[in-house]
Design a protein around this motif. Sequence first.
Motif, PDB file in Angstrom:
ATOM      1  N   UNK A  28       0.200  50.633  22.999  1.00 30.72           N
ATOM      2  CA  UNK A  28      -0.455  50.569  24.308  1.00 30.72           C
ATOM      3  C   UNK A  28      -0.907  51.971  24.713  1.00 30.72           C
ATOM      4  N   UNK A  29      -1.887  52.032  25.587  1.00 26.84           N
ATOM      5  CA  UNK A  29      -2.491  53.304  25.979  1.00 26.84           C
ATOM      6  C   UNK A  29      -1.753  53.901  27.174  1.00 26.84           C
ATOM      7  N   UNK A  30      -1.436  55.181  27.065  1.00 26.86           N
ATOM      8  CA  UNK A  30      -0.819  55.890  28.183  1.00 26.86           C
ATOM      9  C   UNK A  30      -1.800  55.917  29.353  1.00 26.86           C
ATOM     10  N   UNK A  31      -1.381  55.424  30.498  1.00 25.17           N
ATOM     11  CA  UNK A  31      -2.256  55.425  31.665  1.00 25.17           C
ATOM     12  C   UNK A  31      -3.199  54.250  31.745  1.00 25.17           C
ATOM     13  N   UNK A  32      -3.223  53.408  30.705  1.00 24.95           N
ATOM     14  CA  UNK A  32      -4.052  52.221  30.730  1.00 24.95           C
ATOM     15  C   UNK A  32      -5.536  52.521  30.815  1.00 24.95           C
ATOM     16  N   UNK A  33      -6.285  51.498  31.226  1.00 32.19           N
ATOM     17  CA  UNK A  33      -7.737  51.654  31.293  1.00 32.19           C
ATOM     18  C   UNK A  33      -8.133  52.707  32.325  1.00 32.19           C
ATOM     19  N   UNK A  34      -7.383  52.820  33.383  1.00 27.39           N
ATOM     20  CA  UNK A  34      -7.703  53.821  34.401  1.00 27.39           C
ATOM     21  C   UNK A  34      -7.647  55.227  33.805  1.00 27.39           C
ATOM     22  N   UNK A  35      -6.607  55.505  33.013  1.00 30.51           N
ATOM     23  CA  UNK A  35      -6.505  56.805  32.371  1.00 30.51           C
ATOM     24  C   UNK A  35      -7.585  57.016  31.328  1.00 30.51           C
ATOM     25  N   UNK A  36      -7.889  55.956  30.581  1.00 32.78           N
ATOM     26  CA  UNK A  36      -8.934  56.052  29.569  1.00 32.78           C
ATOM     27  C   UNK A  36     -10.293  56.326  30.198  1.00 32.78           C
ATOM     28  N   UNK A  37     -10.573  55.660  31.299  1.00 36.13           N
ATOM     29  CA  UNK A  37     -11.869  55.844  31.963  1.00 36.13           C
ATOM     30  C   UNK A  37     -12.016  57.291  32.452  1.00 36.13           C
TER      31      UNK A  37
END
Length: 440
Positions: free
Chosen positions: A77-86
């Motif tokens: 899973x991505x650290x920070x989710x989509x919000x962090x990725x964006x």
Amino acid sequence: MAAGLNHVAPRIDEMVRAISDVASAPLSASMPASAYQDDGGSGSLLPPQVIIMCFRGGLRSKSVAWAMRQHGIRAVSVVGGYKGFRTWGIQRWGGLEMPRRLPGGQLPPELIAKAYAVPGPRVCIVGGRTGVGKTKVLHALRDTLGHHVLDLEGLAMHRGSAFGWCGQPRPQPSSELYENMVAMAWHNIANTPTPTTSTSTTTTTASTNTTTTTTTPSTTTTPTTTPSTTTTPTTTPTTTPTTNAGTVDSNCDADTGAVCGLRHKWVFVEDEDNHVGCASVPRGMYALMRCAPLVMRICVGQDARVQLLLDDYRAGQDENGGKDSWEAAFEQSINQLGKRLGPDRVKSFVQLLRKRDGRGLALGLLEYYDRLYDKHLVNGEGSGTGGGGRVGVIRDVGQPEDKTTLDALLVATEIVAEVQAFEASERMGPAGDASCSDGE
């Protein structure tokens, strides 16, 4: 974890089947380890097959990633989710943004200086009038000569003009998705030591209601998601990052990212407007393009240009619902240009379309687009109505006027030779002596 699993348990089997279908290819090797978390996974040293994100990187994505690992899928899973990725994607260009308005169309010096400070390769713009084969030349640069290419039209699934939908089998991505894809492609090029031609990456978004899987087009190199807090990719050599000001590559080894014959790491990008069809080019990327130090203007004879357009249009008939459906859509695109073309030219073009006079229609469209593109290439802010002067040096490349078919490799080779000449000129002082600006 248990609470998260309660949300997804009823659909575990369905998700496993769906994710397994797209998890056969490994993710890009440039994925930084700090970008994801394995949440107590198996500790495998192999790269992940699937990256899963929810909006903030909480229990939903962690639960789905854990469940996938129990079924033998290397999921993280991505650290920070989509919000962090964006946030990470928007920051790929160091806060650089193309101003919405430029007095006189001239780019301010502070913007140019900031563009040259953005980490990554130097940008060489590949431009030219409609029908000169810019995309084919870019593909020759990438696939045959091995250079880095950022294919904005390939990512947008659109050729850029009002008729750019021709031959595109799928609808365009949204502007937000397109910006994400361009950011990933830029990251991959900036952190890849040697050019690559095709990488398929998979990102799955976990939700309380649905799980959506998105696979980036296989024709374009794209790395995986990375939040803004990440720094060094796991496979990137420990060398000084290149910038738009350039890094010397005298030995041309695989660790620098520069291609043999060139002293700097370059990326070739087509001279797009600030949008490609309905997809908006990231403002930072567009500013970098308008500030590019070198612009190639491809010059090709009229017969070759007409033939290229006809080939593209005819190929699009099968991809866009057959000849009748294609002609109806093409006529609609002509009518949408009514304000610029005027009623008389619209009527003339529609008549040529209905008569299936492809050559006559192509010649008419070239006359219209040539005027707009000539202005776009030389002015500061872009578009056919912009003002000011282009920052970069403009070099003409091409093939003999009387050649009736495009030799994309010939033009691509000439572009590389011009880049070499440009690099050599940068090293020479006013009297022709080698300068020491590269620290030699």
